[in-house]
Design a protein around this motif. Structure first.
Motif, PDB file in Angstrom:
ATOM      1  N   MET A   1      54.153 -47.279 -20.101  1.00 39.37           N
ATOM      2  CA  MET A   1      54.458 -48.453 -20.884  1.00 39.37           C
ATOM      3  C   MET A   1      55.885 -48.333 -21.405  1.00 39.37           C
ATOM      4  SD  MET A   1      52.504 -49.992 -24.223  1.00 39.37           S
ATOM      5  CE  MET A   1      52.726 -48.601 -25.305  1.00 39.37           C
ATOM      6  N   SER A   2      56.637 -49.420 -21.344  1.00 38.52           N
ATOM      7  CA  SER A   2      58.015 -49.390 -21.810  1.00 38.52           C
ATOM      8  C   SER A   2      58.083 -49.651 -23.313  1.00 38.52           C
ATOM      9  CB  SER A   2      58.857 -50.421 -21.059  1.00 38.52           C
ATOM     10  OG  SER A   2      58.385 -51.712 -21.342  1.00 38.52           O
ATOM     11  N   SER A   3      59.132 -49.129 -23.901  1.00 37.89           N
ATOM     12  CA  SER A   3      59.349 -49.295 -25.328  1.00 37.89           C
ATOM     13  C   SER A   3      59.761 -50.730 -25.638  1.00 37.89           C
ATOM     14  CB  SER A   3      60.435 -48.323 -25.776  1.00 37.89           C
ATOM     15  OG  SER A   3      60.770 -48.541 -27.115  1.00 37.89           O
ATOM     16  N   LYS A   4      59.269 -51.264 -26.731  1.00 38.23           N
ATOM     17  CA  LYS A   4      59.599 -52.622 -27.174  1.00 38.23           C
ATOM     18  C   LYS A   4      60.346 -52.577 -28.498  1.00 38.23           C
ATOM     19  CE  LYS A   4      57.179 -55.143 -24.195  1.00 38.23           C
ATOM     20  NZ  LYS A   4      57.770 -56.003 -23.238  1.00 38.23           N
ATOM     21  N   LYS A   5      61.084 -53.634 -28.765  1.00 34.96           N
ATOM     22  CA  LYS A   5      61.737 -53.832 -30.053  1.00 34.96           C
ATOM     23  C   LYS A   5      60.819 -54.738 -30.868  1.00 34.96           C
ATOM     24  CE  LYS A   5      66.264 -53.675 -27.890  1.00 34.96           C
ATOM     25  NZ  LYS A   5      67.435 -54.497 -27.510  1.00 34.96           N
ATOM     26  N   VAL A   6      60.242 -54.177 -31.922  1.00 36.06           N
ATOM     27  CA  VAL A   6      59.227 -54.861 -32.713  1.00 36.06           C
ATOM     28  C   VAL A   6      59.808 -55.250 -34.070  1.00 36.06           C
ATOM     29  CG1 VAL A   6      56.967 -54.611 -33.817  1.00 36.06           C
ATOM     30  CG2 VAL A   6      57.387 -53.562 -31.580  1.00 36.06           C
ATOM     31  N   LEU A   7      59.600 -56.504 -34.444  1.00 31.29           N
ATOM     32  CA  LEU A   7      60.012 -56.982 -35.762  1.00 31.29           C
ATOM     33  C   LEU A   7      58.771 -57.417 -36.519  1.00 31.29           C
ATOM     34  CD1 LEU A   7      62.233 -57.777 -37.797  1.00 31.29           C
ATOM     35  CD2 LEU A   7      62.284 -60.028 -36.683  1.00 31.29           C
ATOM     36  N   ILE A   8      58.556 -56.811 -37.681  1.00 29.66           N
ATOM     37  CA  ILE A   8      57.471 -57.213 -38.564  1.00 29.66           C
ATOM     38  C   ILE A   8      58.085 -58.135 -39.614  1.00 29.66           C
ATOM     39  CG2 ILE A   8      55.737 -56.444 -40.220  1.00 29.66           C
ATOM     40  CD1 ILE A   8      55.807 -53.719 -38.707  1.00 29.66           C
ATOM     41  N   ILE A   9      57.562 -59.339 -39.721  1.00 33.50           N
ATOM     42  CA  ILE A   9      58.018 -60.285 -40.726  1.00 33.50           C
ATOM     43  C   ILE A   9      56.886 -60.450 -41.726  1.00 33.50           C
ATOM     44  CG2 ILE A   9      58.801 -62.639 -41.191  1.00 33.50           C
ATOM     45  CD1 ILE A   9      59.859 -62.749 -38.332  1.00 33.50           C
ATOM     46  N   SER A  10      57.168 -60.097 -42.980  1.00 34.44           N
ATOM     47  CA  SER A  10      56.147 -60.222 -44.016  1.00 34.44           C
ATOM     48  C   SER A  10      56.710 -60.991 -45.198  1.00 34.44           C
ATOM     49  CB  SER A  10      55.650 -58.840 -44.452  1.00 34.44           C
ATOM     50  OG  SER A  10      56.672 -58.133 -45.119  1.00 34.44           O
ATOM     51  N   VAL A  11      55.788 -61.465 -46.043  1.00 40.32           N
ATOM     52  CA  VAL A  11      56.224 -62.296 -47.158  1.00 40.32           C
ATOM     53  C   VAL A  11      55.645 -61.838 -48.489  1.00 40.32           C
ATOM     54  CG1 VAL A  11      54.403 -64.021 -46.999  1.00 40.32           C
ATOM     55  CG2 VAL A  11      56.662 -64.705 -47.789  1.00 40.32           C
ATOM     56  N   HIS A  12      54.917 -60.762 -48.519  1.00 40.43           N
ATOM     57  CA  HIS A  12      54.321 -60.296 -49.776  1.00 40.43           C
ATOM     58  C   HIS A  12      54.584 -58.812 -49.909  1.00 40.43           C
ATOM     59  CE1 HIS A  12      51.807 -60.034 -53.199  1.00 40.43           C
ATOM     60  NE2 HIS A  12      51.154 -61.152 -52.961  1.00 40.43           N
ATOM     61  N   SER A  13      55.626 -58.452 -50.660  1.00 36.14           N
ATOM     62  CA  SER A  13      56.060 -57.061 -50.685  1.00 36.14           C
ATOM     63  C   SER A  13      55.342 -56.197 -51.708  1.00 36.14           C
ATOM     64  CB  SER A  13      57.565 -56.988 -50.944  1.00 36.14           C
ATOM     65  OG  SER A  13      57.851 -57.534 -52.212  1.00 36.14           O
ATOM     66  N   ASP A  14      54.345 -56.721 -52.393  1.00 36.22           N
ATOM     67  CA  ASP A  14      53.586 -55.916 -53.343  1.00 36.22           C
ATOM     68  C   ASP A  14      52.811 -54.848 -52.570  1.00 36.22           C
ATOM     69  OD1 ASP A  14      51.927 -54.802 -55.251  1.00 36.22           O
ATOM     70  OD2 ASP A  14      51.256 -56.721 -56.059  1.00 36.22           O
ATOM     71  N   ALA A  15      53.175 -53.608 -52.781  1.00 34.85           N
ATOM     72  CA  ALA A  15      52.569 -52.496 -52.031  1.00 34.85           C
ATOM     73  C   ALA A  15      51.073 -52.372 -52.282  1.00 34.85           C
ATOM     74  CB  ALA A  15      53.274 -51.189 -52.387  1.00 34.85           C
ATOM     75  N   GLU A  16      50.584 -52.988 -53.349  1.00 30.44           N
ATOM     76  CA  GLU A  16      49.161 -52.919 -53.678  1.00 30.44           C
ATOM     77  C   GLU A  16      48.313 -53.911 -52.880  1.00 30.44           C
ATOM     78  OE1 GLU A  16      47.923 -50.650 -55.915  1.00 30.44           O
ATOM     79  OE2 GLU A  16      49.975 -49.878 -55.996  1.00 30.44           O
ATOM     80  N   ARG A  17      48.945 -54.765 -52.123  1.00 29.64           N
ATOM     81  CA  ARG A  17      48.225 -55.816 -51.401  1.00 29.64           C
ATOM     82  C   ARG A  17      47.841 -55.374 -49.991  1.00 29.64           C
ATOM     83  NH1 ARG A  17      46.491 -58.705 -55.471  1.00 29.64           N
ATOM     84  NH2 ARG A  17      48.164 -59.458 -56.763  1.00 29.64           N
ATOM     85  N   LEU A  18      46.749 -55.941 -49.507  1.00 26.55           N
ATOM     86  CA  LEU A  18      46.231 -55.601 -48.181  1.00 26.55           C
ATOM     87  C   LEU A  18      47.249 -55.902 -47.087  1.00 26.55           C
ATOM     88  CD1 LEU A  18      43.951 -54.715 -46.279  1.00 26.55           C
ATOM     89  CD2 LEU A  18      43.130 -57.082 -46.338  1.00 26.55           C
ATOM     90  N   GLY A  19      47.945 -57.020 -47.196  1.00 25.83           N
ATOM     91  CA  GLY A  19      48.896 -57.403 -46.161  1.00 25.83           C
ATOM     92  C   GLY A  19      49.973 -56.350 -45.958  1.00 25.83           C
ATOM     93  N   GLN A  20      50.492 -55.814 -47.046  1.00 25.28           N
ATOM     94  CA  GLN A  20      51.533 -54.793 -46.926  1.00 25.28           C
ATOM     95  C   GLN A  20      50.958 -53.503 -46.339  1.00 25.28           C
ATOM     96  OE1 GLN A  20      54.061 -56.834 -46.844  1.00 25.28           O
ATOM     97  NE2 GLN A  20      55.278 -55.203 -47.673  1.00 25.28           N
ATOM     98  N   ALA A  21      49.744 -53.173 -46.688  1.00 28.72           N
ATOM     99  CA  ALA A  21      49.106 -51.985 -46.104  1.00 28.72           C
ATOM    100  C   ALA A  21      48.914 -52.172 -44.602  1.00 28.72           C
ATOM    101  CB  ALA A  21      47.772 -51.710 -46.785  1.00 28.72           C
TER     102      ALA A  21
END
Length: 91
Positions: A1-21
């Motif tokens: 498998m070839s390496s990809k350039k991955v961009l994670i775009i998120s909108v809730h930077s509170d480390a306590e939230r599930l989305g950030q985890a």
């Protein structure tokens, strides 16, 4: 498998939230699989959101220039954002 350039775009930077985890776990797994990962946290961008009109064309702020560069760089995008499933409150 070839390496990809991955961009994670998120909108809730509170480390306590599930989305950030979930975003952090995704970043860790993608990195462990040999992919290049960048993380764009939209709520941390510093820019003026007020549109000044077509007659003026101000330069993009540094954070928007960096986000634009990330979007030109990427091969795979992962979006992480909160979804509130029927959060009903009685007032």
């Amino acid at each position: 498998m070839s390496s990809k350039k991955v961009l994670i775009i998120s909108v809730h930077s509170d480390a306590e939230r599930l989305g950030q985890a979930l975003a952090a776990a995704y970043a860790d797994a993608a990195t462990a699989a040999g992919h290049s990962v960048r993380w764009l946290q939209l709520d941390k961008l510093n820019f003026n959101p007020v549109f000044s009109g077509y007659s003026k064309s101000p330069a993009l702020e540094p954070d928007l220039q960096a986000a634009q560069a990330d979007l030109l760089w990427v091969q795979h995008i992962s979006l992480v954002y909160p979804i509130w499933w029927a959060a009903h409150r009685r007032y």
